[in-house]
Design a protein around this motif. Structure first.
Motif, PDB file in Angstrom:
ATOM      1  N   VAL A   1      11.865 -48.963 -14.299  1.00 19.92           N
ATOM      2  CA  VAL A   1      11.212 -47.887 -13.539  1.00 19.92           C
ATOM      3  C   VAL A   1       9.849 -47.634 -14.169  1.00 19.92           C
ATOM      4  N   GLU A   2       8.805 -47.912 -13.405  1.00 17.67           N
ATOM      5  CA  GLU A   2       7.437 -47.850 -13.921  1.00 17.67           C
ATOM      6  C   GLU A   2       6.630 -46.869 -13.073  1.00 17.67           C
ATOM      7  N   ASP A   3       5.586 -46.294 -13.678  1.00 18.25           N
ATOM      8  CA  ASP A   3       4.746 -45.367 -12.912  1.00 18.25           C
ATOM      9  C   ASP A   3       3.788 -46.114 -11.983  1.00 18.25           C
ATOM     10  N   ILE A   4       3.096 -47.108 -12.554  1.00 14.64           N
ATOM     11  CA  ILE A   4       2.064 -47.788 -11.767  1.00 14.64           C
ATOM     12  C   ILE A   4       1.919 -49.222 -12.262  1.00 14.64           C
ATOM     13  N   VAL A   5       1.809 -50.145 -11.341  1.00 15.67           N
ATOM     14  CA  VAL A   5       1.529 -51.535 -11.687  1.00 15.67           C
ATOM     15  C   VAL A   5       0.098 -51.808 -11.238  1.00 15.67           C
ATOM     16  N   ASP A   6      -0.711 -52.229 -12.197  1.00 16.21           N
ATOM     17  CA  ASP A   6      -2.143 -52.427 -11.944  1.00 16.21           C
ATOM     18  C   ASP A   6      -2.435 -53.931 -12.029  1.00 16.21           C
ATOM     19  N   THR A   7      -2.819 -54.452 -13.197  1.00 15.25           N
ATOM     20  CA  THR A   7      -2.991 -55.910 -13.303  1.00 15.25           C
ATOM     21  C   THR A   7      -1.651 -56.629 -13.149  1.00 15.25           C
ATOM     22  N   GLY A   8      -0.570 -55.953 -13.517  1.00 19.61           N
ATOM     23  CA  GLY A   8       0.770 -56.573 -13.469  1.00 19.61           C
ATOM     24  C   GLY A   8       1.168 -57.203 -14.785  1.00 19.61           C
ATOM     25  N   LEU A   9       0.265 -57.188 -15.770  1.00 21.65           N
ATOM     26  CA  LEU A   9       0.555 -57.885 -17.033  1.00 21.65           C
ATOM     27  C   LEU A   9       1.675 -57.201 -17.816  1.00 21.65           C
ATOM     28  N   THR A  10       1.692 -55.879 -17.806  1.00 23.99           N
ATOM     29  CA  THR A  10       2.754 -55.162 -18.524  1.00 23.99           C
ATOM     30  C   THR A  10       4.115 -55.464 -17.894  1.00 23.99           C
ATOM     31  N   MET A  11       4.189 -55.367 -16.581  1.00 25.02           N
ATOM     32  CA  MET A  11       5.470 -55.597 -15.906  1.00 25.02           C
ATOM     33  C   MET A  11       5.909 -57.044 -16.031  1.00 25.02           C
TER      34      MET A  11
ATOM     35  N   GLU B   1      -7.151 -49.214  -5.142  1.00 32.12           N
ATOM     36  CA  GLU B   1      -7.993 -49.026  -6.332  1.00 32.12           C
ATOM     37  C   GLU B   1      -7.977 -47.567  -6.754  1.00 32.12           C
ATOM     38  N   GLY B   2      -8.751 -47.278  -7.797  1.00 33.62           N
ATOM     39  CA  GLY B   2      -8.914 -45.895  -8.252  1.00 33.62           C
ATOM     40  C   GLY B   2      -8.101 -45.639  -9.506  1.00 33.62           C
ATOM     41  N   PHE B   3      -8.506 -44.614 -10.244  1.00 30.85           N
ATOM     42  CA  PHE B   3      -7.730 -44.206 -11.413  1.00 30.85           C
ATOM     43  C   PHE B   3      -6.973 -42.944 -11.041  1.00 30.85           C
ATOM     44  N   LEU B   4      -5.636 -43.019 -11.108  1.00 37.36           N
ATOM     45  CA  LEU B   4      -4.785 -41.949 -10.599  1.00 37.36           C
ATOM     46  C   LEU B   4      -4.189 -41.144 -11.743  1.00 37.36           C
ATOM     47  N   VAL B   5      -4.056 -39.844 -11.521  1.00 37.73           N
ATOM     48  CA  VAL B   5      -3.434 -38.960 -12.522  1.00 37.73           C
ATOM     49  C   VAL B   5      -2.462 -38.018 -11.824  1.00 37.73           C
TER      50      VAL B   5
ATOM     51  N   PRO C   1      -5.249 -46.267 -23.496  1.00 35.28           N
ATOM     52  CA  PRO C   1      -4.307 -47.252 -24.001  1.00 35.28           C
ATOM     53  C   PRO C   1      -2.959 -46.613 -24.261  1.00 35.28           C
ATOM     54  N   ASN C   2      -1.896 -47.402 -24.136  1.00 35.54           N
ATOM     55  CA  ASN C   2      -0.588 -46.893 -24.512  1.00 35.54           C
ATOM     56  C   ASN C   2      -0.588 -46.672 -26.029  1.00 35.54           C
ATOM     57  N   PRO C   3       0.329 -45.769 -26.516  1.00 33.35           N
ATOM     58  CA  PRO C   3       0.326 -45.492 -27.952  1.00 33.35           C
ATOM     59  C   PRO C   3       0.694 -46.731 -28.767  1.00 33.35           C
TER      60      PRO C   3
ATOM     61  N   GLY D   1       3.137 -37.483 -13.960  1.00 29.84           N
ATOM     62  CA  GLY D   1       3.445 -38.384 -15.071  1.00 29.84           C
ATOM     63  C   GLY D   1       2.297 -39.289 -15.472  1.00 29.84           C
ATOM     64  N   LEU D   2       1.385 -39.558 -14.553  1.00 27.27           N
ATOM     65  CA  LEU D   2       0.256 -40.451 -14.849  1.00 27.27           C
ATOM     66  C   LEU D   2      -0.818 -39.679 -15.611  1.00 27.27           C
ATOM     67  N   ASP D   3      -1.348 -40.312 -16.650  1.00 22.39           N
ATOM     68  CA  ASP D   3      -2.312 -39.586 -17.486  1.00 22.39           C
ATOM     69  C   ASP D   3      -3.676 -40.242 -17.500  1.00 22.39           C
ATOM     70  N   PHE D   4      -4.626 -39.436 -17.908  1.00 23.51           N
ATOM     71  CA  PHE D   4      -5.916 -39.965 -18.367  1.00 23.51           C
ATOM     72  C   PHE D   4      -6.083 -39.410 -19.774  1.00 23.51           C
TER      73      PHE D   4
ATOM     74  N   ASP E   1       1.949 -49.104  -6.471  1.00 25.99           N
ATOM     75  CA  ASP E   1       1.600 -50.517  -6.553  1.00 25.99           C
ATOM     76  C   ASP E   1       0.098 -50.591  -6.266  1.00 25.99           C
ATOM     77  N   LYS E   2      -0.699 -50.732  -7.350  1.00 24.48           N
ATOM     78  CA  LYS E   2      -2.168 -50.715  -7.193  1.00 24.48           C
ATOM     79  C   LYS E   2      -2.648 -52.163  -7.222  1.00 24.48           C
ATOM     80  N   THR E   3      -3.229 -52.624  -6.157  1.00 24.51           N
ATOM     81  CA  THR E   3      -3.328 -54.066  -5.930  1.00 24.51           C
ATOM     82  C   THR E   3      -4.654 -54.726  -6.327  1.00 24.51           C
TER      83      THR E   3
ATOM     84  N   GLU F   1      -9.213 -52.683 -18.319  1.00 24.47           N
ATOM     85  CA  GLU F   1      -8.274 -53.774 -18.078  1.00 24.47           C
ATOM     86  C   GLU F   1      -7.353 -53.974 -19.258  1.00 24.47           C
ATOM     87  N   SER F   2      -6.090 -54.216 -18.939  1.00 22.23           N
ATOM     88  CA  SER F   2      -5.133 -54.562 -19.966  1.00 22.23           C
ATOM     89  C   SER F   2      -5.373 -56.019 -20.354  1.00 22.23           C
ATOM     90  N   ALA F   3      -5.440 -56.297 -21.664  1.00 20.18           N
ATOM     91  CA  ALA F   3      -5.719 -57.673 -22.100  1.00 20.18           C
ATOM     92  C   ALA F   3      -4.455 -58.515 -22.116  1.00 20.18           C
TER      93      ALA F   3
END
Ligand code: IMP
Length: 186
Positions: free
Chosen positions: A99-109, A151-155, A184-186, A158-161, A131-133, A76-78
């Motif tokens: 332009v974003e790859d994935i919105v998860d918790t939505g906190l970054t966006m 749900e799920g962790f996607l790669v 985590p992002n760099p 452009g999406l990484d693990f 849009d991961k809900t 989870e993003s804090a």
């Protein structure tokens, strides 16, 4: 390509991605006709999506790039977010489409929308490929979303693990995702 280190299952094929990105490009082209569009690409995950999307947009538009760092525990993003690469070009008075790859918790966006709405922009909206809900912590509704998933962790695409798998041409679900922390992002 050599065999991936993690078990994964294809979720969105190359063909499905290409079709949907073309649809998004057509929709954005229609919606922004006559506007001063800036595609503000959120690095690093959105770089492949943005490269394909911008070539399906038939309007003159600019591209700019930002990078955020977020510090979260585990999956989870804090919500502690900061801009480590700010935009390079003038944005005041212009129509920004993040332009974003994935919105998860939505906190970054949510943080990015707030940041850019305080920069005298003409408008700020966002387009996310996925849009991961399930873990959403905000009431954000995407202006443009390529695909929705629960749900799920996607790669891939452009999406990484942990910086792996960005160059896979399709999108996959990591099958043992529960064992992994989001990188985590760099
Ligand atoms: P949010 O703040 O929780 O919405 O997190 C958004 C960021 O988390 C994305 O830009 C990605 O960097 C990362 N992220 C969230 N879910 C995934 C995933 O399934 N695969 C890869 N990265 C993800």
């Amino acid at each position: 390509m050599s065999k991936p280190q993690h078990a994964m299952q294809e979720l969105f094929s190359q063909e499905a991605l290409a079709r949907r990105v073309a649809e998004l490009g057509a929709q954005i082209s229609a919606d922004y006709a006559g506007r001063d569009l800036v595609l503000m690409v959120v690095l690093g995950g959105a770089f492949i999506f943005a490269a394909d999307l911008c070539r399906k947009i038939t309007l003159e538009c600019s591209l700019d790039f930002v990078r955020v760092a977020s510090y979260g525990a585990g999956l989870e993003s804090a919500g502690a977010i900061r801009l480590v690469q700010p935009p390079s070009h003038r944005i005041a008075g212009r129509d920004l489409l993040l332009v974003e790859d994935i919105v998860d918790t939505g906190l970054t966006m949510q943080w990015l929308l707030h940041y850019f709405r305080n920069q005298q922009t003409a408008s700020v909206r966002f387009c996310t490929l996925i849009d991961k809900t399930e873990r959403r912590q905000t009431d954000l509704v995407a202006d443009y979303a390529g695909f929705s998933c629960k749900e799920g962790f996607l790669v891939g695409y452009g999406l990484d693990f942990s910086e792996q798998y960005r160059n896979l041409p399709a999108i996959y679900t990591l099958l043992d995702a529960a064992d992994h922390a989001a990188s985590p992002n760099p």
